[in-house]
Design a protein around this motif. Sequence first.
Motif, PDB file in Angstrom:
ATOM      1  N   VAL A 209       0.817  -1.220   0.000  1.00  0.00           N
ATOM      2  CA  VAL A 209       0.000   0.000   0.000  1.00  0.00           C
ATOM      3  C   VAL A 209       0.850   1.269   0.000  1.00  0.00           C
ATOM      4  N   ALA A 210       2.160   1.137   0.180  1.00  0.00           N
ATOM      5  CA  ALA A 210       3.048   2.300   0.218  1.00  0.00           C
ATOM      6  C   ALA A 210       3.388   2.777  -1.196  1.00  0.00           C
ATOM      7  N   ASP A 211       3.797   4.058  -1.325  1.00  0.00           N
ATOM      8  CA  ASP A 211       4.245   4.538  -2.634  1.00  0.00           C
ATOM      9  C   ASP A 211       5.658   4.032  -2.901  1.00  0.00           C
ATOM     10  N   SER A 212       6.187   4.312  -4.076  1.00  0.00           N
ATOM     11  CA  SER A 212       7.446   3.680  -4.504  1.00  0.00           C
ATOM     12  C   SER A 212       8.621   4.005  -3.591  1.00  0.00           C
ATOM     13  N   ILE A 213       8.752   5.268  -3.166  1.00  0.00           N
ATOM     14  CA  ILE A 213       9.904   5.616  -2.328  1.00  0.00           C
ATOM     15  C   ILE A 213       9.753   5.028  -0.927  1.00  0.00           C
ATOM     16  N   ASP A 214       8.506   4.973  -0.410  1.00  0.00           N
ATOM     17  CA  ASP A 214       8.289   4.365   0.906  1.00  0.00           C
ATOM     18  C   ASP A 214       8.471   2.849   0.842  1.00  0.00           C
ATOM     19  N   GLN A 215       8.109   2.238  -0.287  1.00  0.00           N
ATOM     20  CA  GLN A 215       8.381   0.810  -0.463  1.00  0.00           C
ATOM     21  C   GLN A 215       9.875   0.537  -0.370  1.00  0.00           C
ATOM     22  N   LYS A 216      10.646   1.406  -0.995  1.00  0.00           N
ATOM     23  CA  LYS A 216      12.103   1.222  -0.973  1.00  0.00           C
ATOM     24  C   LYS A 216      12.641   1.369   0.446  1.00  0.00           C
TER      25      LYS A 216
END
Length: 368
Positions: free
Chosen positions: A270-277
């Motif tokens: 559910v996180a955006d790409s930078i938070d996923q990273k």
Amino acid sequence: MNRLMFISHSEVIKKQQIIFGVFDLILHSIFNNLMRFLAITLFLSILQPVYALEKLNLKLYNYAKACPENSAKNLNSLVDYLYKGGNNQTQRVELFCYWIAENIAYDTEAYESGKKTDTDKILSYKKGVCQNYAELLQKMCNAVRIECHLISGYSKGYSYFKNKPFPDTDHSWNIVKVDGKYLFIDATWSSGYVEKVSGSLTFFKKLKIKEIFADPNYFLTTHLPGDPRWQLRDNPITLKSFSNNDSIKEMLKFTISKYTYLDSLKTYLVADSIDQKIISLRSTYNFNPVSSHLKSLADTYFNKAWKISHDAKEAKDYESAIDWYNQTINLYSKLNNSHGVKWIGNAKKNINYCNSKIKALKEIQRTN
């Protein structure tokens, strides 16, 4: 790396026919026609899964192999051609893997020199290292909206030595979600193997079908994700257990307790790409706290802080950026090296910038 074993479709059929024939003769003397039919049906249902992971889909393989040269010049036309050859997500990803195995060679020169290869140019170069294989498969899946994750982790490949600690992640592969299931794929290992020939590292193309939609217990004996959530199990194997053991049974004697991979996966997805990273790198560092992982985590925190400050419009946005910069400084301070010192300085400069913007915004509010 040892030569890869491959069982063809015709060989599987021949083995099934021999076993079936022997079984049929025995049944003739024991069962009546109805019982014979039921027993044979049951036997075939048991026999088929034994070879399921070794079975090459010749129709799909030949379709991928016949891809016109013009269609393979760019990603969109290549994916468009391969997509039409499958009836569902599983078949389409299988087609992607067959095409990669048939057309992309392992770049031994880049591997030995450490030179980075641009995945965007892989269709022209027709060669790359594991990162390029995994990125190419991910790009192909993304083009047709198939969920595909690039996994960095530890592998028991060419440079592996038992009981020797892994200084860092050393390999890349994929996990795809097709037709509702998460499946493991190593597009690099499924394409062939490398050996030293007269002192020179040489790539030999040979399809290893077991690395496409691999059995998790087989796959995890040679592939361990840096982020334990991608083991897709509630009892993740520890890095030490992976390094010291060969069987999944022995590895599972040492696992991470109180871990629920479904919850961790939901948080990630559910996180955006930078938070996923950030989520993945934080987990990777906690799993194996080496300086290279800490550096990657700190760099990503800095990028997060910079993005917030760059997009900021209100004082609260700049305050959020300052908080992220302070966390970044804390991480860089643990590195205790020149890279950390340099980026601590940059973070402090950016904090001063954010404070000046907050002051200016408050002054505007006061005068209005």
